[in-house]
Design an enzyme around this catalytic site. Sequence first.
Site, short mmCIF file in Angstrom:
data_model
loop_
_atom_site.label_atom_id
_atom_site.label_comp_id
_atom_site.label_asym_id
_atom_site.label_seq_id
_atom_site.Cartn_x
_atom_site.Cartn_y
_atom_site.Cartn_z
N ARG A 184 21.63 0.38 -9.66
CA ARG A 184 21.68 -0.74 -8.72
C ARG A 184 21.74 -2.09 -9.43
NH1 ARG A 184 15.65 -0.76 -5.81
NH2 ARG A 184 14.51 -1.46 -7.64
N ARG A 215 0.17 -1.98 -1.84
CA ARG A 215 0.50 -0.84 -2.70
C ARG A 215 -0.73 -0.05 -3.10
NH1 ARG A 215 5.61 -3.05 -4.80
NH2 ARG A 215 6.61 -1.70 -6.31
N ARG A 238 17.70 -5.58 -12.73
CA ARG A 238 16.28 -5.82 -13.00
C ARG A 238 15.86 -5.20 -14.32
NH1 ARG A 238 13.02 -4.28 -7.59
NH2 ARG A 238 11.59 -3.53 -9.20
N ARG A 244 6.76 3.98 -12.54
CA ARG A 244 6.71 3.40 -11.18
C ARG A 244 6.50 4.50 -10.14
NH1 ARG A 244 12.09 -0.01 -11.38
NH2 ARG A 244 11.57 -0.64 -9.25
N LYS A 282 13.72 -0.10 0.75
CA LYS A 282 12.91 -1.10 1.47
C LYS A 282 13.59 -2.47 1.45
CE LYS A 282 9.32 -0.72 -1.26
NZ LYS A 282 9.78 0.27 -2.25
#
Length: 218
Positions: free
Chosen positions: A130, A91, A164, A175, A16
């Site tokens: 990432r 969400r 992160r 998550r 996203k």
Amino acid sequence: MKGKRLILMGPPGGGKGTQAQRLQETFGLVQLSTGDMLRAAVAAGTPVGKQAKALMENGQLVSDDVVVGIIDERLDADDVKNGFILDGFPRTVVQAERLDALLHRKGMGLDAVIELQVPDALIVERITGRYTCANCGKGYHDSFSKPLVEGVCDNCGCTDFKRRADDNADTVGHRLTAYHEQTAPLMPYYDGQGLLHVIDGTLPIDVVTTELKRILGA
Ligand code: AMP
């Protein structure tokens, strides 16, 4: 494309943020990421940040009131007049209903809701690998998308990168559970409004972008 208002849906690590950044660069649509806004609040130590910190580190959702309040205020800024992409919001069904109400109040409508579908099995590798440039925010990945020169950002030349706090294998499980239990019910919600489009998020990044542009008529 100018003035379009969209929601990008999909699991954590579904692409996203990457796609929203591209649409922002190409079309001037503003990327509105509640995750980025909450991380900024945590870093600044604001009351919202203090409330959100532990939940975020644990991969749980922050309260609907907090994120709806943030978005409500953000949608009053001038820059969203040229269109926006909601990334990571809504969400929950409650957030979606309250978004509908506040958009109605502001005289705004949605043009499309796009779901990037990626199976859980691919998510852990995507997320744990990432990282981003600490200066300009460009995204990279240990396996799939390294800088052209190792340790140097392609975009700005910075040599500082960051990961992160919640991008670790333990938190990813929470998550994904939050996504399946609380966010997946939004797909039938938006399908019922005739807004939902689905893209295979396992396709190469450029192919996903092309597909997005096709859906948006750009
Ligand atoms: P993201 O950057 O979208 O992956 O979000 C990171 C974390 O911020 C999530 O795991 C949640 O703890 C929190 N968060 C971001 N957006 C929302 C939202 N719309 N509702 C509740 N919590 C959120």
